[in-house]
Design a protein around this motif. Structure first.
Motif, PDB file in Angstrom:
ATOM      1  N   TYR A  41       0.880  -1.217   0.086  1.00 53.21           N
ATOM      2  CA  TYR A  41       0.158  -0.100   0.019  1.00 53.21           C
ATOM      3  C   TYR A  41       0.859   1.258   0.111  1.00 53.21           C
ATOM      4  O   TYR A  41       1.125   1.808   1.050  1.00 53.21           O
ATOM      5  N   PHE A  49      -5.653  -1.017  -5.182  1.00 54.68           N
ATOM      6  CA  PHE A  49      -6.725  -1.843  -4.542  1.00 54.68           C
ATOM      7  C   PHE A  49      -8.177  -1.424  -4.470  1.00 54.68           C
ATOM      8  O   PHE A  49      -9.125  -2.219  -4.545  1.00 54.68           O
ATOM      9  N   ILE A  52      -9.282  -3.032  -7.591  1.00 57.50           N
ATOM     10  CA  ILE A  52      -9.731  -4.438  -7.419  1.00 57.50           C
ATOM     11  C   ILE A  52     -11.141  -4.589  -6.775  1.00 57.50           C
ATOM     12  O   ILE A  52     -11.770  -5.461  -7.230  1.00 57.50           O
ATOM     13  N   TYR A  58     -13.806  -9.878  -8.030  1.00 55.18           N
ATOM     14  CA  TYR A  58     -13.571  -9.681  -6.569  1.00 55.18           C
ATOM     15  C   TYR A  58     -14.865  -9.335  -5.920  1.00 55.18           C
ATOM     16  O   TYR A  58     -15.473  -8.418  -5.634  1.00 55.18           O
ATOM     17  N   GLY A 162     -14.831  -5.190   5.371  1.00 57.08           N
ATOM     18  CA  GLY A 162     -13.861  -5.528   4.169  1.00 57.08           C
ATOM     19  C   GLY A 162     -13.075  -6.661   4.305  1.00 57.08           C
ATOM     20  O   GLY A 162     -12.286  -7.066   3.581  1.00 57.08           O
ATOM     21  N   SER A 163     -13.184  -7.537   5.573  1.00 56.80           N
ATOM     22  CA  SER A 163     -12.511  -8.841   5.593  1.00 56.80           C
ATOM     23  C   SER A 163     -11.042  -8.469   5.755  1.00 56.80           C
ATOM     24  O   SER A 163     -10.154  -9.318   5.707  1.00 56.80           O
ATOM     25  N   SER A 164     -10.693  -7.323   6.414  1.00 56.51           N
ATOM     26  CA  SER A 164      -9.387  -6.963   6.718  1.00 56.51           C
ATOM     27  C   SER A 164      -8.667  -7.708   7.601  1.00 56.51           C
ATOM     28  O   SER A 164      -7.323  -8.146   7.820  1.00 56.51           O
ATOM     29  N   ASN A 167      -6.281 -10.418   6.652  1.00 57.63           N
ATOM     30  CA  ASN A 167      -4.848 -10.480   6.470  1.00 57.63           C
ATOM     31  C   ASN A 167      -4.035 -10.831   7.612  1.00 57.63           C
ATOM     32  O   ASN A 167      -2.751 -10.657   7.607  1.00 57.63           O
ATOM     33  N   TYR A 207      -8.457 -13.388  -6.580  1.00 55.93           N
ATOM     34  CA  TYR A 207      -7.204 -12.750  -6.389  1.00 55.93           C
ATOM     35  C   TYR A 207      -6.379 -13.004  -7.461  1.00 55.93           C
ATOM     36  O   TYR A 207      -4.757 -12.759  -7.568  1.00 55.93           O
ATOM     37  N   THR A 214      -4.829  -7.469  -9.952  1.00 55.23           N
ATOM     38  CA  THR A 214      -4.271  -7.708  -8.967  1.00 55.23           C
ATOM     39  C   THR A 214      -2.896  -8.271  -9.095  1.00 55.23           C
ATOM     40  O   THR A 214      -2.084  -7.849  -8.164  1.00 55.23           O
ATOM     41  N   PHE A 217      -1.102  -4.996  -8.555  1.00 54.86           N
ATOM     42  CA  PHE A 217      -1.032  -4.275  -7.244  1.00 54.86           C
ATOM     43  C   PHE A 217       0.106  -5.310  -6.313  1.00 54.86           C
ATOM     44  O   PHE A 217       0.847  -4.588  -5.816  1.00 54.86           O
ATOM     45  N   MET A 253      -0.785 -14.947  -1.601  1.00 59.05           N
ATOM     46  CA  MET A 253      -0.109 -14.491  -2.893  1.00 59.05           C
ATOM     47  C   MET A 253       1.454 -14.370  -2.613  1.00 59.05           C
ATOM     48  O   MET A 253       1.944 -14.116  -1.655  1.00 59.05           O
ATOM     49  N   GLU A 281       1.392 -11.852   0.750  1.00 59.44           N
ATOM     50  CA  GLU A 281      -0.165 -11.618   1.595  1.00 59.44           C
ATOM     51  C   GLU A 281      -0.539 -12.976   1.701  1.00 59.44           C
ATOM     52  O   GLU A 281      -0.548 -14.008   0.917  1.00 59.44           O
ATOM     53  N   SER A 283      -4.543 -14.304   2.958  1.00 55.16           N
ATOM     54  CA  SER A 283      -5.966 -13.698   3.208  1.00 55.16           C
ATOM     55  C   SER A 283      -6.965 -15.008   3.577  1.00 55.16           C
ATOM     56  O   SER A 283      -7.438 -15.835   2.734  1.00 55.16           O
TER      57      SER A 283
HETATM   58  C1  AVI Z   1      -7.553  -5.687   2.050  1.00 54.24           C
HETATM   59  N1  AVI Z   1      -7.828  -7.132   2.084  1.00 54.24           N
HETATM   60  C2  AVI Z   1      -8.863  -7.531   2.831  1.00 54.24           C
HETATM   61  C3  AVI Z   1      -7.635  -7.789   0.875  1.00 54.24           C
HETATM   62  C4  AVI Z   1      -8.266  -9.187   0.739  1.00 54.24           C
HETATM   63  O1  AVI Z   1      -8.941  -9.586   0.089  1.00 54.24           O
HETATM   64  O2  AVI Z   1      -7.325  -9.890   1.513  1.00 54.24           O
HETATM   65  C5  AVI Z   1      -6.416  -7.267  -0.089  1.00 54.24           C
HETATM   66  C6  AVI Z   1      -6.263  -7.792  -1.260  1.00 54.24           C
HETATM   67  N2  AVI Z   1      -5.377  -8.775  -1.581  1.00 54.24           N
HETATM   68  C7  AVI Z   1      -5.482  -9.080  -2.997  1.00 54.24           C
HETATM   69  N3  AVI Z   1      -6.668  -8.627  -3.336  1.00 54.24           N
HETATM   70  C8  AVI Z   1      -7.087  -7.980  -2.272  1.00 54.24           C
END
Ligand code: AVI
Length: 320
Positions: A41, A49, A52, A58, A162-164, A167, A207, A214, A217, A253, A281, A283
């Motif tokens: 970010y 994002f 996305i 998504y 947002g389901s953060s 992460n 994703y 993505t 990103f 990811m 990452e 998720s």
């Molecule tokens: C911010 N977060 C909830 C997103 C997720 O879905 O985990 C980040 C993301 N990474 C790739 N696409 C979106």
């Protein structure tokens, strides 16, 4: 590829600082290289994002919005009018603002790491909603924090959409929610969005979208890291990989080296074999049951859960 040890990822380090350089170097030099997802970010990454969230693949953003649309009245009853709505990672405050007519908070407390962004958004919002008291807080809520006295004590509701939460690794999520509960100081509740386990084709597509937003990103993280630590990553030598790891119940990811290559930066260098990866990452995806268990572990009980018809996403309200 075995995932890196996520427990060793510090989360509360300022960008560009000596600590950030040390953290990124340690990740790049680990046997299985990794970087913290926060480095996705920078300003371009944040805009990617946002893009996305508009992709057809998504589904989380629009599915969560549809749950609020459909079950709004019920959710508002559970939360209670006149609350102190504490918005974690508020950004431009748009998500919470769209719920003001429904939730009718007495006070709105947006929290975000970016002070300027937040102040501008709150100034505009205060004009639209003059009856709601607004107190913006620029802080990193992923580490321990105390709410100032200007935040009303009664009816504190932490809003984390947002389901953060996905992460964080589950044990990190529990620790984070426990810290939240402590900073709520007394009676408080949580209104949280969480992405649910579903067929892996749907998850993989979300994703790894068809037009490559993505991928951009993920790859942009290398340019951000070049900027932060003075490394010489060449993005054309890397490709985006994302897939559902059913055993761990998470999307992973990675960035994968297209060829054997060397990356150098003032504090180090790393050789990557062709096909070797950097884990960028996770998720995590939950079932309604496993998520309620996680909330209980963190000291939140008396939960209510709303989902869409397909059971793809959940909004949960829980009391401390
Ligand atoms: C911010 N977060 C909830 C997103 C997720 O879905 O985990 C980040 C993301 N990474 C790739 N696409 C979106």
């Amino acid at each position: 590829v075995i995932p890196p040890d996520v427990t060793s990822r510090p989360e509360a380090i300022a960008h560009g600082s000596a600590a950030a350089i040390e953290e990124i170097s340690a990740g790049l030099l680990a046997r299985r290289a990794y970087t913290s997802p926060k480095y996705l970010y920078d300003s371009l990454g944040s805009r990617l994002f946002e893009a996305i969230c508009e992709l057809p693949e998504y589904y989380p953003t629009r599915t969560e919005a549809a749950i609020f649309e459909r079950h709004g009245a019920d959710i508002a009853r559970a939360v209670g009018a006149g609350s102190t709505l504490i918005d974690l990672g508020a950004g431009n405050c748009a998500k919470a603002a769209s719920l003001f007519p429904l939730l009718q908070p007495a006070q709105y407390v947006p929290i975000d790491i970016s002070r300027d962004f937040l102040n501008d958004a709150v100034l505009r919002l205060q004009q639209r909603f003059p009856a709601i008291e607004m107190t913006a807080l620029a802080l990193d809520f992923s580490s321990a924090f105390a709410l100032p006295d200007t935040v009303r004590q009664q009816g504190r509701v932490f809003f984390y959409p947002g389901s953060s939460i996905g992460n964080f690794a589950p044990h990190e999520a529990v620790a984070f929610l426990r810290r939240l509960r402590a900073s709520g100081a007394g009676e408080c509740s949580l209104l949280i969005g969480v992405d649910l386990v579903k067929d892996s084709a749907t998850l993989d597509a979300a994703y790894d979208d068809a037009i490559g937003v993505t991928a951009a990103f993920n790859l942009n993280m290398l340019r951000h890291v070049n900027h932060l630590i003075g490394s010489d990553f060449d993005v054309t030598q890397w490709q985006h990989r994302a897939f559902f790891n059913a055993e761990e119940s998470r999307i992973e990811m990675h960035l994968e080296a297209r060829e054997a290559l060397v990356v150098t930066w003032p504090q180090g260098e790393r050789h990557f074999a062709r096909g070797e990866r950097i884990h960028t990452e996770d998720s995590y995806k939950y079932t309604p049951r496993t998520f309620v268990e996680l909330l209980r572990d963190a000291g939140f009980a008396a939960t209510r859960t709303w989902t869409d018809d397909a059971g793809w996403f959940a909004v949960v309200h829980a009391r401390a």
